[in-house]
Motif scaffolding. Structure first.
Motif, PDB file in Angstrom:
ATOM      1  N   MET A 160      36.431  41.880  40.457  1.00  0.00           N
ATOM      2  CA  MET A 160      35.889  41.278  39.243  1.00  0.00           C
ATOM      3  C   MET A 160      36.812  40.206  38.675  1.00  0.00           C
ATOM      4  N   MET A 161      38.109  40.513  38.611  1.00  0.00           N
ATOM      5  CA  MET A 161      39.039  39.581  37.978  1.00  0.00           C
ATOM      6  C   MET A 161      39.264  38.335  38.836  1.00  0.00           C
ATOM      7  N   THR A 162      39.258  38.501  40.148  1.00  0.00           N
ATOM      8  CA  THR A 162      39.375  37.334  41.022  1.00  0.00           C
ATOM      9  C   THR A 162      38.147  36.447  40.897  1.00  0.00           C
ATOM     10  N   ALA A 163      36.959  37.053  40.854  1.00  0.00           N
ATOM     11  CA  ALA A 163      35.734  36.278  40.689  1.00  0.00           C
ATOM     12  C   ALA A 163      35.738  35.533  39.360  1.00  0.00           C
ATOM     13  N   ALA A 164      36.150  36.211  38.294  1.00  0.00           N
ATOM     14  CA  ALA A 164      36.183  35.571  36.978  1.00  0.00           C
ATOM     15  C   ALA A 164      37.180  34.421  36.950  1.00  0.00           C
ATOM     16  N   ASP A 165      38.350  34.613  37.545  1.00  0.00           N
ATOM     17  CA  ASP A 165      39.348  33.539  37.576  1.00  0.00           C
ATOM     18  C   ASP A 165      38.861  32.360  38.402  1.00  0.00           C
ATOM     19  N   ALA A 166      38.179  32.636  39.504  1.00  0.00           N
ATOM     20  CA  ALA A 166      37.638  31.546  40.323  1.00  0.00           C
ATOM     21  C   ALA A 166      36.651  30.713  39.508  1.00  0.00           C
ATOM     22  N   TRP A 167      35.750  31.391  38.815  1.00  0.00           N
ATOM     23  CA  TRP A 167      34.756  30.694  38.001  1.00  0.00           C
ATOM     24  C   TRP A 167      35.421  29.880  36.898  1.00  0.00           C
ATOM     25  N   ALA A 168      36.458  30.451  36.263  1.00  0.00           N
ATOM     26  CA  ALA A 168      37.161  29.757  35.178  1.00  0.00           C
ATOM     27  C   ALA A 168      37.853  28.492  35.675  1.00  0.00           C
ATOM     28  N   GLN A 169      38.135  28.434  36.966  1.00  0.00           N
ATOM     29  CA  GLN A 169      38.786  27.258  37.542  1.00  0.00           C
ATOM     30  C   GLN A 169      37.791  26.357  38.276  1.00  0.00           C
ATOM     31  N   ASP A 170      36.528  26.488  37.881  1.00  0.00           N
ATOM     32  CA  ASP A 170      35.468  25.622  38.412  1.00  0.00           C
ATOM     33  C   ASP A 170      35.234  25.800  39.906  1.00  0.00           C
ATOM     34  N   LEU A 171      35.496  26.994  40.399  1.00  0.00           N
ATOM     35  CA  LEU A 171      35.151  27.349  41.764  1.00  0.00           C
ATOM     36  C   LEU A 171      33.893  28.222  41.735  1.00  0.00           C
ATOM     37  N   GLU A 172      33.247  28.366  42.866  1.00  0.00           N
ATOM     38  CA  GLU A 172      32.038  29.178  42.961  1.00  0.00           C
ATOM     39  C   GLU A 172      32.343  30.460  43.731  1.00  0.00           C
ATOM     40  N   PRO A 173      32.445  31.608  43.031  1.00  0.00           N
ATOM     41  CA  PRO A 173      32.731  32.875  43.710  1.00  0.00           C
ATOM     42  C   PRO A 173      31.463  33.573  44.216  1.00  0.00           C
ATOM     43  N   PHE A 174      31.541  34.056  45.445  1.00  0.00           N
ATOM     44  CA  PHE A 174      30.487  34.858  46.057  1.00  0.00           C
ATOM     45  C   PHE A 174      31.091  36.221  46.407  1.00  0.00           C
ATOM     46  N   VAL A 175      30.657  37.274  45.736  1.00  0.00           N
ATOM     47  CA  VAL A 175      31.157  38.623  46.022  1.00  0.00           C
ATOM     48  C   VAL A 175      30.247  39.271  47.059  1.00  0.00           C
ATOM     49  N   VAL A 176      30.845  39.782  48.132  1.00  0.00           N
ATOM     50  CA  VAL A 176      30.071  40.403  49.202  1.00  0.00           C
ATOM     51  C   VAL A 176      29.897  41.890  48.875  1.00  0.00           C
ATOM     52  N   ALA A 177      28.695  42.261  48.469  1.00  0.00           N
ATOM     53  CA  ALA A 177      28.440  43.585  47.893  1.00  0.00           C
ATOM     54  C   ALA A 177      28.804  44.735  48.822  1.00  0.00           C
ATOM     55  N   ASP A 178      28.547  44.578  50.118  1.00  0.00           N
ATOM     56  CA  ASP A 178      28.815  45.663  51.061  1.00  0.00           C
ATOM     57  C   ASP A 178      30.132  45.473  51.805  1.00  0.00           C
ATOM     58  N   ALA A 179      30.996  44.606  51.265  1.00  0.00           N
ATOM     59  CA  ALA A 179      32.354  44.457  51.801  1.00  0.00           C
ATOM     60  C   ALA A 179      33.380  44.605  50.690  1.00  0.00           C
ATOM     61  N   VAL A 180      32.976  45.290  49.609  1.00  0.00           N
ATOM     62  CA  VAL A 180      33.896  45.720  48.556  1.00  0.00           C
ATOM     63  C   VAL A 180      33.643  47.208  48.320  1.00  0.00           C
ATOM     64  N   ALA A 181      34.581  47.874  47.662  1.00  0.00           N
ATOM     65  CA  ALA A 181      34.407  49.302  47.387  1.00  0.00           C
ATOM     66  C   ALA A 181      35.086  49.661  46.076  1.00  0.00           C
ATOM     67  N   ASP A 182      34.697  50.820  45.550  1.00  0.00           N
ATOM     68  CA  ASP A 182      35.246  51.302  44.287  1.00  0.00           C
ATOM     69  C   ASP A 182      35.362  52.812  44.368  1.00  0.00           C
ATOM     70  N   HIS A 183      35.852  53.411  43.289  1.00  0.00           N
ATOM     71  CA  HIS A 183      36.010  54.863  43.265  1.00  0.00           C
ATOM     72  C   HIS A 183      34.684  55.602  43.205  1.00  0.00           C
ATOM     73  N   SER A 184      33.644  54.946  42.730  1.00  0.00           N
ATOM     74  CA  SER A 184      32.342  55.592  42.590  1.00  0.00           C
ATOM     75  C   SER A 184      31.241  54.578  42.819  1.00  0.00           C
ATOM     76  N   ALA A 185      30.064  55.091  43.164  1.00  0.00           N
ATOM     77  CA  ALA A 185      28.910  54.210  43.339  1.00  0.00           C
ATOM     78  C   ALA A 185      28.570  53.513  42.028  1.00  0.00           C
ATOM     79  N   GLY A 186      28.741  54.228  40.910  1.00  0.00           N
ATOM     80  CA  GLY A 186      28.468  53.639  39.611  1.00  0.00           C
ATOM     81  C   GLY A 186      29.404  52.487  39.297  1.00  0.00           C
ATOM     82  N   GLY A 187      30.686  52.665  39.612  1.00  0.00           N
ATOM     83  CA  GLY A 187      31.654  51.604  39.392  1.00  0.00           C
ATOM     84  C   GLY A 187      31.373  50.395  40.269  1.00  0.00           C
ATOM     85  N   HIS A 188      30.988  50.659  41.498  1.00  0.00           N
ATOM     86  CA  HIS A 188      30.639  49.600  42.445  1.00  0.00           C
ATOM     87  C   HIS A 188      29.449  48.801  41.903  1.00  0.00           C
TER      88      HIS A 188
END
Length: 205
Positions: free
Chosen positions: A143-171
Motif C-alpha cells: 500500500m505505501m509503495t503504491a501511494a508513494d509512486a502515485w504521489a510522485q506522478d508514477l502509475e502503480p499497478f498492484v498485482v492482486a495474486d502476487a501479494v499476500a497479507d496475514h489474512s484474506a480480509g487484510g489482503h
C-alpha cells in the motif's frame, strides 16, 4: 488468492505498457516468507506468480527491482515472527525469486520501497513511469509503495495474486484501498499477457 473476477473496478483508465513499466518486488526474503507461510497465507501462489512476473518482465526487457528492509527493522515490517531463528539464511531471498544479473536490489529504511532509496531516480533514469508491484505485505509495504509512486506522478499497478497479507480480509482491504485512492489492481495473468507480446517483438528484432 483473489481471482480476476474478485478484483476491484479500475477507475484510473491507465494501460500497462512494457516500454513504460518496471517490476518492483517487495520483501521476499526467507524470514518474511516463512512467517506468513506459518500463518496460512497463500505463499506458494505468491512465489509462483511472482516468478512468472519476473520471467515475463526479463523477457520483455522490463527492469526488475527488488526492495528489502534494513535488517534492524525486523518485525517492523509487520510480519510477526515468534521464535524465528536468528540465522543468516533468513536474510536470503526465497529461492524462487532470487535476483539475477541485471536486477537491482535496493534497501528501504521505511515501509515504502521509495523511502530513502534511489528507486525514484532509477526509474527516471530508465524512463519508466509505471510500477508493477508484487510481494509483502499487502497492507503495509504494498500500500505505501503504491501511494508513494502515485504521489510522485508514477502509475502503480498492484498485482492482486502476487501479494499476500496475514489474512484474506487484510489482503482484500489493501486491494480495495489502492483501487480507491492511488492505483490500478491487476492480475498475474493480465501482466504476463501484456509483457509477452513485447518479449516476442524483442526476440524478432
Amino acid at each position: 488468492m483473489p481471482t480476476p473476477a474478485m478484483l476491484p473496478d479500475d477507475t484510473t483508465g491507465w494501460t500497462l505498457d512494457p516500454v513504460r513499466a518496471a517490476l518492483v518486488v517487495l520483501n521476499l526474503q526467507r524470514r518474511f516468507v516463512r512467517a506468513l507461510d506459518q500463518e496460512g497465507a497463500p505463499i506458494h501462489q505468491l512465489l509462483t506468480n511472482t516468478c512468472r512476473l519476473m520471467s515475463a518482465a526479463r523477457a520483455a526487457g522490463v527492469p526488475v527491482i527488488h526492495s528489502v528492509p534494513v535488517r534492524e527493522r525486523g518485525a517492523a515490517l509487520h510480519v510477526r515472527q515468534p521464535g524465528a531463528p536468528a540465522d543468516g539464511g533468513g536474510e536470503a531471498f526465497a529461492e524462487e525469486v532470487e535476483p539475477r544479473i541485471g536486477d537491482a536490489v535496493l534497501t528501504a529504511r521505511k515501509h515504502s520501497a521509495f523511502a530513502r532509496t534511489r528507486l525514484d531516480s532509477r526509474l527516471r533514469d530508465l524512463k519508466r513511469d509505471q510500477v508493477v508491484i508484487a510481494g509483502l505485505v499487502a497492507r503495509v509495504g504494498v500500500m505505501m509503495t503504491a501511494a508513494d509512486a502515485w504521489a510522485q506522478d508514477l502509475e502503480p499497478f498492484v498485482v492482486a495474486d502476487a501479494v499476500a497479507d496475514h489474512s484474506a480480509g487484510g489482503h482484500e482491504f489493501a486491494l480495495e484501498w489502492v483501487a480507491d485512492t492511488c492505483g490500478a489492481v491487476t492480475s498475474t495473468e493480465g501482466v504476463v499477457e501484456i509483457f509477452t507480446p513485447a518479449a516476442s517483438t524483442a526476440e524478432a528484432v
